[in-house]
Design a protein around this motif. Structure first.
Motif, mmCIF file in Angstrom:
data_model
loop_
_atom_site.group_PDB
_atom_site.id
_atom_site.type_symbol
_atom_site.label_atom_id
_atom_site.label_comp_id
_atom_site.label_asym_id
_atom_site.label_seq_id
_atom_site.Cartn_x
_atom_site.Cartn_y
_atom_site.Cartn_z
ATOM 1 N N TYR A 32 0.938 -1.251 0.179
ATOM 2 C CA TYR A 32 -0.054 -0.030 0.011
ATOM 3 C C TYR A 32 0.997 1.295 -0.094
ATOM 4 O O TYR A 32 0.525 2.224 -0.670
ATOM 5 C CB TYR A 32 -1.159 0.045 1.131
ATOM 6 N N ALA A 35 1.770 1.636 -3.554
ATOM 7 C CA ALA A 35 0.746 2.341 -4.429
ATOM 8 C C ALA A 35 0.200 3.483 -3.974
ATOM 9 O O ALA A 35 -0.058 4.164 -5.064
ATOM 10 C CB ALA A 35 -0.203 1.190 -4.307
ATOM 11 N N ALA A 36 0.457 4.073 -2.527
ATOM 12 C CA ALA A 36 -0.391 5.323 -2.318
ATOM 13 C C ALA A 36 1.047 6.402 -2.299
ATOM 14 O O ALA A 36 0.735 7.296 -2.122
ATOM 15 C CB ALA A 36 -0.881 5.210 -1.038
ATOM 16 N N ARG A 37 2.366 5.854 -2.633
ATOM 17 C CA ARG A 37 3.512 6.763 -2.290
ATOM 18 C C ARG A 37 3.612 7.221 -1.119
ATOM 19 O O ARG A 37 3.894 8.434 -0.990
ATOM 20 C CB ARG A 37 3.574 7.709 -3.670
ATOM 21 N N ASP A 38 3.040 6.672 -0.063
ATOM 22 C CA ASP A 38 3.113 6.992 1.409
ATOM 23 C C ASP A 38 4.239 6.523 1.945
ATOM 24 O O ASP A 38 3.802 5.336 2.454
ATOM 25 C CB ASP A 38 1.783 7.213 1.933
ATOM 26 N N PHE A 39 5.270 6.869 2.265
ATOM 27 C CA PHE A 39 6.407 6.059 2.907
ATOM 28 C C PHE A 39 6.729 6.268 4.366
ATOM 29 O O PHE A 39 8.026 6.358 4.624
ATOM 30 C CB PHE A 39 7.703 5.966 1.956
ATOM 31 N N ASN A 40 5.789 6.932 5.120
ATOM 32 C CA ASN A 40 6.007 7.336 6.474
ATOM 33 C C ASN A 40 6.665 6.033 7.139
ATOM 34 O O ASN A 40 5.921 5.121 7.069
ATOM 35 C CB ASN A 40 4.533 7.935 6.814
ATOM 36 N N MET A 62 -5.759 5.366 5.774
ATOM 37 C CA MET A 62 -6.256 5.260 4.606
ATOM 38 C C MET A 62 -6.441 3.632 3.877
ATOM 39 O O MET A 62 -7.369 3.756 3.129
ATOM 40 C CB MET A 62 -5.532 6.011 3.352
ATOM 41 N N SER A 69 -14.387 1.602 1.872
ATOM 42 C CA SER A 69 -14.686 2.100 0.431
ATOM 43 C C SER A 69 -15.128 0.819 -0.312
ATOM 44 O O SER A 69 -16.161 0.729 -1.108
ATOM 45 C CB SER A 69 -13.727 2.707 -0.140
ATOM 46 N N VAL A 81 -18.465 5.120 -6.378
ATOM 47 C CA VAL A 81 -17.287 5.699 -7.125
ATOM 48 C C VAL A 81 -17.487 6.996 -7.343
ATOM 49 O O VAL A 81 -16.516 7.707 -7.477
ATOM 50 C CB VAL A 81 -16.992 4.473 -8.179
ATOM 51 N N TYR B 23 -0.866 13.931 -11.482
ATOM 52 C CA TYR B 23 -0.523 12.429 -11.745
ATOM 53 C C TYR B 23 -1.505 11.720 -12.711
ATOM 54 O O TYR B 23 -2.360 12.267 -13.030
ATOM 55 C CB TYR B 23 -1.266 11.542 -10.251
ATOM 56 N N THR B 24 -0.712 10.853 -13.161
ATOM 57 C CA THR B 24 -1.520 9.897 -14.248
ATOM 58 C C THR B 24 -1.517 8.630 -13.753
ATOM 59 O O THR B 24 -0.262 8.166 -13.548
ATOM 60 C CB THR B 24 -0.960 10.268 -15.651
ATOM 61 N N TYR B 33 -2.612 -1.076 -6.775
ATOM 62 C CA TYR B 33 -3.349 -0.657 -5.481
ATOM 63 C C TYR B 33 -4.431 -1.718 -5.027
ATOM 64 O O TYR B 33 -4.810 -1.888 -4.054
ATOM 65 C CB TYR B 33 -4.273 0.759 -5.997
ATOM 66 N N PRO B 52 -11.613 4.989 -6.294
ATOM 67 C CA PRO B 52 -11.901 6.284 -5.798
ATOM 68 C C PRO B 52 -10.750 6.289 -4.758
ATOM 69 O O PRO B 52 -10.153 7.618 -4.686
ATOM 70 C CB PRO B 52 -13.116 6.358 -5.226
ATOM 71 N N MET B 53 -10.393 5.149 -3.894
ATOM 72 C CA MET B 53 -9.598 5.301 -2.642
ATOM 73 C C MET B 53 -8.044 5.545 -3.239
ATOM 74 O O MET B 53 -7.164 5.922 -2.336
ATOM 75 C CB MET B 53 -9.722 4.275 -1.610
ATOM 76 N N ALA B 56 -7.931 9.064 -3.630
ATOM 77 C CA ALA B 56 -7.804 9.814 -2.497
ATOM 78 C C ALA B 56 -6.300 9.725 -1.630
ATOM 79 O O ALA B 56 -6.142 10.379 -0.956
ATOM 80 C CB ALA B 56 -9.030 9.318 -1.540
ATOM 81 N N ALA B 57 -5.868 8.400 -2.056
ATOM 82 C CA ALA B 57 -4.622 8.231 -1.261
ATOM 83 C C ALA B 57 -3.375 9.103 -1.807
ATOM 84 O O ALA B 57 -2.489 9.350 -0.978
ATOM 85 C CB ALA B 57 -4.111 6.685 -1.401
ATOM 86 N N LEU B 58 -3.101 9.434 -2.852
ATOM 87 C CA LEU B 58 -2.046 10.187 -3.491
ATOM 88 C C LEU B 58 -1.903 11.434 -2.670
ATOM 89 O O LEU B 58 -0.678 11.485 -2.434
ATOM 90 C CB LEU B 58 -2.248 10.454 -5.064
ATOM 91 N N MET B 60 -2.279 12.117 0.159
ATOM 92 C CA MET B 60 -1.948 11.640 1.438
ATOM 93 C C MET B 60 -0.514 11.608 1.515
ATOM 94 O O MET B 60 0.319 11.997 2.532
ATOM 95 C CB MET B 60 -2.558 10.618 2.044
ATOM 96 N N GLY B 61 -0.144 10.677 0.613
ATOM 97 C CA GLY B 61 1.458 10.620 0.443
ATOM 98 C C GLY B 61 2.194 11.739 0.372
ATOM 99 O O GLY B 61 3.237 12.337 0.746
ATOM 100 N N SER B 64 2.446 13.653 3.552
ATOM 101 C CA SER B 64 3.541 13.194 4.405
ATOM 102 C C SER B 64 4.917 13.558 3.905
ATOM 103 O O SER B 64 5.635 13.612 4.861
ATOM 104 C CB SER B 64 3.253 11.476 4.277
#
Lengths: 144, 134
Positions: A32, A35-40, A62, A69, A81, B23-24, B33, B52-53, B56-58, B60-61, B64
């Motif tokens: 994740y 995929a989310a590019r969140d590397f905290n 998330m 979701s 959606v 982003y694309t 994902y 959709p999530m 929404a996630a992008l 947030m990263g 951060s």
């Protein structure tokens, strides 16, 4: 299931949405993060996370919401959606090894002209019945 | 978390744009994902709709990466609205802004607004995130 992907057919107050059960594993948290590019590091670096108040890695909030979701998408399809709303509080972290159960219940249906809005309570609890996520979801149904 | 390239929240005032990026979504992004969330539903993937999530996630990263949060920062609440579908191959611009900074007891609380627009400048996602800081 209709063409919108909606699977729920019994639309009335009190109806429970089909629940979703998910295992939280570090490998999926790492995926994740990619995929989310969140590397905290609180999510992916065990050594770092051990020294924080969390005491170990925790899943991205998330990610838990992704499960909520997913339950809503399974029930309401494209209406979720492109018309879903979520308002939640994170009550506890999800940790590797947890089993999360996401559930929802229709609490109200508002009708306005040719549009219905379905309001649901949603929760996500862990295997100890501790609430991880608590909140409300709304979805407008087009053409109902 | 501290990142030497990230701004400290104390220096930010309401209205501050925390991040803005385009982003694309590629088919691989959606695949990654869906694998991470173990989403085996039949709505995404082949028909080209981005979950959709995932949209929404992008931001947030990006948040951060852009704010230096102290250890013990907690994501306490989240509001989100999925306004329209995002398709694979479509470019979106994600912008996050500091909406409010206030005290809650001994803690600081940040409220962040997130907006995602598609190529026609239509808002496809709106979110509001609250973070409690020790």
């Amino acid at each position: 299931m209709d063409k919108s992907g909606r699977k729920i057919t019994d639309l009335r107050e009190g109806v429970e949405l089909p629940p979703l059960v998910k295992s939280v594993v570090q490998e999926n948290i790492n995926r994740y993060a990619e995929a989310a590019r969140d590397f905290n590091p609180i999510h992916i670096d065990e050594e770092f996370a051990k020294k924080t108040p969390a005491g170990g890695t925790i899943a991205h909030g998330m990610l838990a919401l992704a499960y909520v979701s997913q339950m809503m998408t399974d029930a309401f399809g494209l209406d979720w959606v492109a018309g879903g709303k979520l308002d939640i509080r994170f009550k506890a972290p999800a940790r590797p090894g947890d089993t999360l159960t996401v559930s929802g219940q229709i609490v109200r249906i508002d009708s306005n002209d040719d549009r219905k809005t379905v309001c649901c309570d949603v929760t996500c609890v862990n295997q100890k019945d501790e609430v991880v996520v608590l909140g409300k979801a709304e979805v407008g149904l087009i053409g109902d | 978390m501290s990142d030497i390239n990230a701004a400290h929240y104390a220096s930010m005032e309401p209205g501050y744009v925390i991040s803005s990026a385009r982003y694309t979504f590629s088919p691989k992004d959606v695949e990654a994902y869906l694998a991470a969330t173990e989403d085996v539903g039949d709505l995404f993937g082949e028909n080209g709709i981005v979950p959709p999530m995932a949209v929404a996630a992008l931001p947030m990263g990006a948040i951060s990466d852009s704010i230096s949060f102290p250890d013990g920062a907690v994501h306490v609440s989240q509001q989100m609205e999925f306004c329209d579908e995002v398709m694979v191959g479509e470019s979106v611009v994600c912008t996050s802004t500091l909406l409010k900074k206030h005290k809650r007891g001994p803690f600081n609380m940040l409220t962040l607004g997130i907006e995602v627009k598609n190529e026609t400048e239509t808002v496809v996602y709106y979110g509001k995130t609250s973070v409690l800081l020790p």
